[in-house]
Scaffold this active site. Structure first.
Site, short mmCIF file in Angstrom:
data_model
loop_
_atom_site.label_atom_id
_atom_site.label_comp_id
_atom_site.label_asym_id
_atom_site.label_seq_id
_atom_site.Cartn_x
_atom_site.Cartn_y
_atom_site.Cartn_z
N TRP A 21 -14.07 -17.14 71.46
CA TRP A 21 -13.50 -16.32 70.15
C TRP A 21 -12.14 -16.83 69.83
CZ3 TRP A 21 -15.74 -11.24 69.22
CH2 TRP A 21 -15.15 -10.70 68.11
N PHE A 73 -11.60 -11.43 77.19
CA PHE A 73 -11.72 -10.39 78.23
C PHE A 73 -12.69 -11.09 79.43
CE2 PHE A 73 -13.93 -6.88 80.09
CZ PHE A 73 -12.96 -5.91 80.14
N GLU A 74 -13.53 -11.86 79.12
CA GLU A 74 -14.37 -12.78 80.06
C GLU A 74 -13.62 -13.93 80.77
OE1 GLU A 74 -15.72 -11.90 77.18
OE2 GLU A 74 -16.39 -10.05 77.91
N CYS A 133 -7.36 -16.85 73.02
CA CYS A 133 -6.44 -16.43 72.06
C CYS A 133 -6.85 -14.96 71.42
CB CYS A 133 -6.39 -17.33 70.66
SG CYS A 133 -5.57 -16.92 69.29
N VAL A 134 -6.13 -14.06 71.41
CA VAL A 134 -6.27 -12.61 70.96
C VAL A 134 -5.14 -12.34 69.94
CG1 VAL A 134 -6.45 -10.34 71.64
CG2 VAL A 134 -6.60 -12.18 73.47
N ILE A 135 -5.65 -12.06 68.86
CA ILE A 135 -4.76 -12.02 67.45
C ILE A 135 -4.66 -10.55 67.28
CG2 ILE A 135 -4.70 -12.44 65.22
CD1 ILE A 135 -6.02 -15.11 65.63
N THR A 150 -6.52 -2.28 65.38
CA THR A 150 -6.96 -1.28 66.60
C THR A 150 -6.27 -1.65 67.93
OG1 THR A 150 -8.98 -2.45 67.47
CG2 THR A 150 -9.47 -1.24 65.67
N HIS A 163 -7.70 -2.77 70.40
CA HIS A 163 -8.51 -3.68 71.19
C HIS A 163 -7.66 -4.94 71.99
CE1 HIS A 163 -13.01 -4.27 71.18
NE2 HIS A 163 -12.52 -5.34 71.93
N PHE A 187 -2.19 -18.46 83.21
CA PHE A 187 -2.44 -17.61 81.77
C PHE A 187 -2.25 -18.60 80.82
CE2 PHE A 187 -0.81 -13.95 79.12
CZ PHE A 187 -1.97 -13.37 78.98
C1 DLZ Z 1 -13.99 -7.94 70.62
C2 DLZ Z 1 -12.84 -8.94 70.65
C3 DLZ Z 1 -11.99 -8.94 69.53
C4 DLZ Z 1 -11.82 -7.67 68.49
N1 DLZ Z 1 -10.82 -9.67 69.27
C5 DLZ Z 1 -10.78 -10.68 70.18
C6 DLZ Z 1 -9.96 -11.62 70.10
O1 DLZ Z 1 -8.99 -11.68 69.25
N2 DLZ Z 1 -9.82 -12.60 70.92
C7 DLZ Z 1 -10.71 -12.84 71.79
O2 DLZ Z 1 -10.79 -13.75 72.79
N3 DLZ Z 1 -11.71 -12.17 72.10
C8 DLZ Z 1 -11.64 -10.84 71.15
N4 DLZ Z 1 -13.03 -9.92 71.17
C9 DLZ Z 1 -13.92 -10.39 72.25
C10 DLZ Z 1 -13.64 -9.97 73.78
O3 DLZ Z 1 -12.59 -10.69 74.47
C11 DLZ Z 1 -14.77 -9.63 74.60
O4 DLZ Z 1 -15.58 -10.97 74.47
C12 DLZ Z 1 -15.77 -8.51 74.21
O5 DLZ Z 1 -15.09 -7.40 74.14
C13 DLZ Z 1 -16.97 -8.48 75.01
O6 DLZ Z 1 -16.69 -8.06 76.47
#
Ligand code: DLZ
Length: 162
Positions: A31, A66-67, A89-91, A95, A97, A122
């Site tokens: 992602w 998440f994985e 990278c989680v932006i 929501t 999430h 991390f």
């Molecule tokens: C679902 C999701 C969303 C909304 N945003 C991100 C993100 O910004 N960065 C990231 O690495 N993963 C994102 N995911 C996917 C989740 O990490 C995960 O792969 C799914 O919820 C399936 O378990």
């Protein structure tokens, strides 16, 4: 905690230990791959520059951040691997999430690290915007992947000293 005027690729403190003979796993979230790929490249270059052999870098991908915890656990289960770097990278979105993923990974990699008594780093960016991510993935604030590579070498060296 602010990194506003810092280049994260040039951390203050002790010198970087030589990584020859160290075997390091890297787990990369697919992602936001434009960002996580840059983190991966930074981490690999820094490991190679500091003596880790190419054959001793074990690279795997997971779908999203998440994985990363599960990926780190699979790699830690391999006795030949000294430590693991997780890169994601989680932006921030609209929501909640973001909060769930960031908290889950932070706690998850900590738990894996303690369970296996191996460093699990991390290397997950948690920016508000894509620009902030780019600034930390080879941009004006350096590359968090470099920082993760330096951290892993320091933690392996610390473990071997104790
Ligand atoms: C679902 C999701 C969303 C909304 N945003 C991100 C993100 O910004 N960065 C990231 O690495 N993963 C994102 N995911 C996917 C989740 O990490 C995960 O792969 C799914 O919820 C399936 O378990």
């Amino acid at each position: 905690m602010s990194s506003v005027n810092k280049n994260l690729s040039q951390p203050e403190g002790s010198s970087v230990p030589n990584g020859k003979g160290m075997r390091i796993g890297i787990v990369v979230a697919e992602w936001n791959i434009a960002i996580t790929g840059a983190l991966r490249d930074g981490a690999i270059n820094t490991l190679l520059e500091n003596g880790v052999l190419e054959k001793d870098i074990v690279l795997h991908y997971v779908p999203g951040s998440f994985e990363l915890t599960m990926g780190a656990q699979f790699l830690c289960d391999d006795n030949s691997i000294d430590a693991v770097i997780t890169l994601g990278c989680v932006i921030q979105g609209e929501t909640r999430h973001f909060d769930f993923i960031c908290n889950a990974v932070a706690h998850g990699v900590t738990n894996v690290s303690l369970k296996y008594n191996k460093p699990v780093i991390f290397g997950v960016l948690t920016p508000n915007t894509l620009q902030q991510a780019e600034d930390r993935a080879g941009g004006k604030h350096g590359n968090k992947g470099d920082e993760a590579a330096v951290t892993v070498l320091k933690m392996i060296a610390l473990k071997s000293r104790l």
